[in-house]
Design a protein around this motif. Sequence first.
Motif, PDB file in Angstrom:
ATOM      1  N   ARG A 104       0.669  -1.203   0.168  1.00  0.00           N
ATOM      2  CA  ARG A 104       0.010  -0.152   0.069  1.00  0.00           C
ATOM      3  C   ARG A 104       0.667   1.318  -0.161  1.00  0.00           C
ATOM      4  N   ALA A 105       1.815   1.233   0.811  1.00  0.00           N
ATOM      5  CA  ALA A 105       2.678   2.458   0.775  1.00  0.00           C
ATOM      6  C   ALA A 105       3.526   2.584  -0.342  1.00  0.00           C
ATOM      7  N   ARG A 106       4.121   1.631  -0.986  1.00  0.00           N
ATOM      8  CA  ARG A 106       4.757   1.478  -2.170  1.00  0.00           C
ATOM      9  C   ARG A 106       3.700   2.259  -3.248  1.00  0.00           C
ATOM     10  N   LEU A 107       2.754   1.726  -3.250  1.00  0.00           N
ATOM     11  CA  LEU A 107       1.697   2.186  -4.498  1.00  0.00           C
ATOM     12  C   LEU A 107       1.430   3.852  -4.377  1.00  0.00           C
ATOM     13  N   LEU A 108       1.228   4.122  -3.017  1.00  0.00           N
ATOM     14  CA  LEU A 108       1.050   5.533  -2.776  1.00  0.00           C
ATOM     15  C   LEU A 108       2.230   6.191  -3.038  1.00  0.00           C
ATOM     16  N   LEU A 109       3.232   5.797  -2.674  1.00  0.00           N
ATOM     17  CA  LEU A 109       4.648   6.656  -2.978  1.00  0.00           C
ATOM     18  C   LEU A 109       4.908   6.815  -4.488  1.00  0.00           C
ATOM     19  N   LYS A 110       4.670   5.528  -5.159  1.00  0.00           N
ATOM     20  CA  LYS A 110       4.629   5.479  -6.858  1.00  0.00           C
ATOM     21  C   LYS A 110       3.906   6.456  -7.548  1.00  0.00           C
ATOM     22  N   THR A 111       2.457   6.533  -6.903  1.00  0.00           N
ATOM     23  CA  THR A 111       1.297   7.664  -7.434  1.00  0.00           C
ATOM     24  C   THR A 111       1.781   8.971  -7.031  1.00  0.00           C
ATOM     25  N   LEU A 112       2.194   9.230  -6.003  1.00  0.00           N
ATOM     26  CA  LEU A 112       2.659  10.569  -5.634  1.00  0.00           C
ATOM     27  C   LEU A 112       3.747  11.160  -6.404  1.00  0.00           C
ATOM     28  N   ILE A 113       4.822  10.210  -6.676  1.00  0.00           N
ATOM     29  CA  ILE A 113       6.047  10.693  -7.483  1.00  0.00           C
ATOM     30  C   ILE A 113       5.619  10.927  -8.929  1.00  0.00           C
ATOM     31  N   GLU A 114       4.823   9.790  -9.496  1.00  0.00           N
ATOM     32  CA  GLU A 114       4.321  10.226 -10.987  1.00  0.00           C
ATOM     33  C   GLU A 114       3.493  11.484 -11.066  1.00  0.00           C
ATOM     34  N   ARG A 115       2.398  11.577  -9.975  1.00  0.00           N
ATOM     35  CA  ARG A 115       1.511  12.820 -10.359  1.00  0.00           C
ATOM     36  C   ARG A 115       2.651  14.174  -9.946  1.00  0.00           C
ATOM     37  N   TYR A 116       3.425  14.010  -9.156  1.00  0.00           N
ATOM     38  CA  TYR A 116       4.240  15.468  -8.944  1.00  0.00           C
ATOM     39  C   TYR A 116       5.254  15.557 -10.260  1.00  0.00           C
ATOM     40  N   ILE A 117       5.807  14.416 -10.822  1.00  0.00           N
ATOM     41  CA  ILE A 117       6.562  14.690 -12.000  1.00  0.00           C
ATOM     42  C   ILE A 117       5.793  15.325 -13.071  1.00  0.00           C
ATOM     43  N   ALA A 118       4.402  14.828 -13.404  1.00  0.00           N
ATOM     44  CA  ALA A 118       3.573  15.294 -14.191  1.00  0.00           C
ATOM     45  C   ALA A 118       3.145  16.672 -14.245  1.00  0.00           C
TER      46      ALA A 118
END
Length: 339
Positions: free
Chosen positions: A5-19
């Motif tokens: 769950r934490a990995r998925l949230l971190l991945k989503t947060l970073i992808e959104r921040y990059i975008a």
Amino acid sequence: MLDDRARLLLKTLIERYIADGQPVGSRTLSSAPGLELSPATIRNVMADLEGLGLIVSPHTSAGRVPTPRGYRLFVDTMLTAERGQLETPALAADQPQKVIANAAQLLSNLSSFVGVVMTQRRSSVFRHIEFLRLSERRLLLIIVAPDGDVQNRVLFTETDYSASALQEAANYLNTHFSGMAIDQVRSRLRQEVDRLRGEIATLMQAAVAAGSDAMTQAQEQVVISGERNLLAVSDFSSDMNQLRRAFDLFEQKAQLIRLLDVSSEAEGVRIYIGGESQTVPIEELSVVSAPYEVDGKVVGTLGVIGPTRMPYDRMIQIVDITSRLVSNALSQGKPAGSA
């Protein structure tokens, strides 16, 4: 260290921040596809990630942004980049210096950031030397390396050499010293100077000295393209101090050469995150690099320099395919019989 769950949230947060380039809050994450968690749960997980040093809250913002440590975990364990998904123009087999310059421009154009290529390491061996009379007491020295690379230097002489004298000097150097390092030639000429006509000996010594300077200056230079692209990156345009430090890095080049030299010792694409170590001295910069080869032997490194908030999956593709294009162009462009 992290559950799914934490990995998925971190991945989503970073992808959104990059975008988007904006700090990412729990409300934004709660609406992200595939992340079916309540805002309260998301806030708790984000607090855990912040405690681990993977994300941070900038200033008074309610959102979070990745730290260098968070980016490192992302690129090492969560990033997937498909090979062969990128359409690129071919790099024509040509003189090495032209291939290198074209590659730096290609990297910059494809990435919209900065393309860098460390020119291939050369020995100081020459294959062929020619003299061309430009005007009275002014000559063009042409030095051809075994890989076909050409270095030119203008010589100013005290004597107005005839065409036959220039040919005599070139013939002597090519017959007796072709395939030797320039410094060896210099040493041998000192021993043989008494056996040579004075004016020819002087010309050859001047040519060898100029050739040594040319070969030295050609060693491990970095070709850079697209520095001005950083002016359009909000991460830098809003922070002139960071932008100034980035341009200092490009101007001085020594630290850039050390970084690319380290990259040449690794296989495949490597990613260096700004701020995680002294390797990349500027926190807002990251480097994606890969070595390139000639006939299976690593001879240099190339890469993309851009903001830490870059689309790493695309940069990996760009750097990977460009390294293969350069390797192919340089291998095909080698003169027949060269080592």
